[in-house]
Scaffold this active site. Structure first.
Site, short mmCIF file in Angstrom:
data_model
loop_
_atom_site.label_atom_id
_atom_site.label_comp_id
_atom_site.label_asym_id
_atom_site.label_seq_id
_atom_site.Cartn_x
_atom_site.Cartn_y
_atom_site.Cartn_z
N ASN A 228 33.18 5.77 -39.75
CA ASN A 228 33.72 7.08 -39.45
C ASN A 228 35.09 6.90 -38.80
O ASN A 228 35.21 6.24 -37.78
CB ASN A 228 32.79 7.83 -38.50
CG ASN A 228 31.41 8.05 -39.10
OD1 ASN A 228 31.29 8.30 -40.31
ND2 ASN A 228 30.38 7.96 -38.28
N GLN B 258 33.87 10.37 -36.07
CA GLN B 258 33.92 9.27 -35.10
C GLN B 258 33.77 9.79 -33.68
O GLN B 258 34.47 10.74 -33.28
CB GLN B 258 35.25 8.52 -35.24
CG GLN B 258 35.35 7.29 -34.35
CD GLN B 258 36.59 6.46 -34.62
OE1 GLN B 258 37.50 6.88 -35.34
NE2 GLN B 258 36.64 5.27 -34.04
N HIS C 230 34.25 0.51 -35.64
CA HIS C 230 32.90 -0.01 -35.84
C HIS C 230 32.42 0.34 -37.24
O HIS C 230 32.77 1.38 -37.78
CB HIS C 230 31.92 0.51 -34.79
CG HIS C 230 31.92 2.00 -34.63
ND1 HIS C 230 32.91 2.67 -33.94
CD2 HIS C 230 31.08 2.97 -35.08
CE1 HIS C 230 32.66 3.97 -33.95
NE2 HIS C 230 31.55 4.17 -34.65
N HIS D 100 28.83 0.88 -39.24
CA HIS D 100 27.39 1.06 -39.14
C HIS D 100 26.74 0.34 -40.32
O HIS D 100 27.18 0.50 -41.48
CB HIS D 100 27.01 2.53 -39.25
CG HIS D 100 27.59 3.43 -38.19
ND1 HIS D 100 26.85 3.90 -37.12
CD2 HIS D 100 28.82 3.97 -38.05
CE1 HIS D 100 27.59 4.70 -36.38
NE2 HIS D 100 28.80 4.77 -36.92
#
Ligand code: 5GP
Length: 114
Positions: A87, A94, A100, A102
């Protein structure tokens, strides 16, 4: 950026059980899992998201995807499949402003995402 929860995890100020760590990144379970397996792969470098990447970060992000593949396989997801999500920014959903990825698996994912 340095005050995000992920920066605190990298500094050891918030506990997380690393399932992978190397000089470039770490991976650990999401605190609010959205699937039976839900891991996060984050760079040590404090990038915000892919929109924040520079050309010099291309190899780093490639490495992050490689680590996503590795932790997914180690979690037993390789055969059945899994989803990798990133995101980027507010409209991307986000909520933590440290890059990051997932890694989600262990159930059949739906499409499209909300
Ligand atoms: P985003 O919505 O930014 O794509 O994802 C942020 C993720 O970080 C969420 O899935 C959320 O559950 C997870 N998260 C937030 N705070 C913590 C924390 O302190 N520890 C861990 N392990 N995950 C967190």
């Amino acid at each position: 950026m340095t005050d995000t929860v992920f920066a605190k995890i990298l500094r050891g100020e918030i506990p997380a059980k690393f399932v992978h760590e190397d000089e470039h990144c770490v991976a650990f379970p999401d605190i609010g899992p959205k699937a039976p397996v839900h891991l996060l792969v984050i760079p040590r470098k404090p990038l915000k998201n892919v929109a924040d990447m520079g050309e010099d970060d291309r190899a780093l992000v490639g490495h992050l995807l490689w680590v996503c593949r590795k932790v997914a396989a180690e979690a037993g997801l390789a055969e059945g499949g899994y989803r990798i999500v990133h995101n980027s920014g507010a409209n991307g959903g986000q909520t933590v402003d440290h890059m990051h990825f997932h890694v989600l698996g262990g159930r059949r994912m739906t499409w499209p995402p909300g």
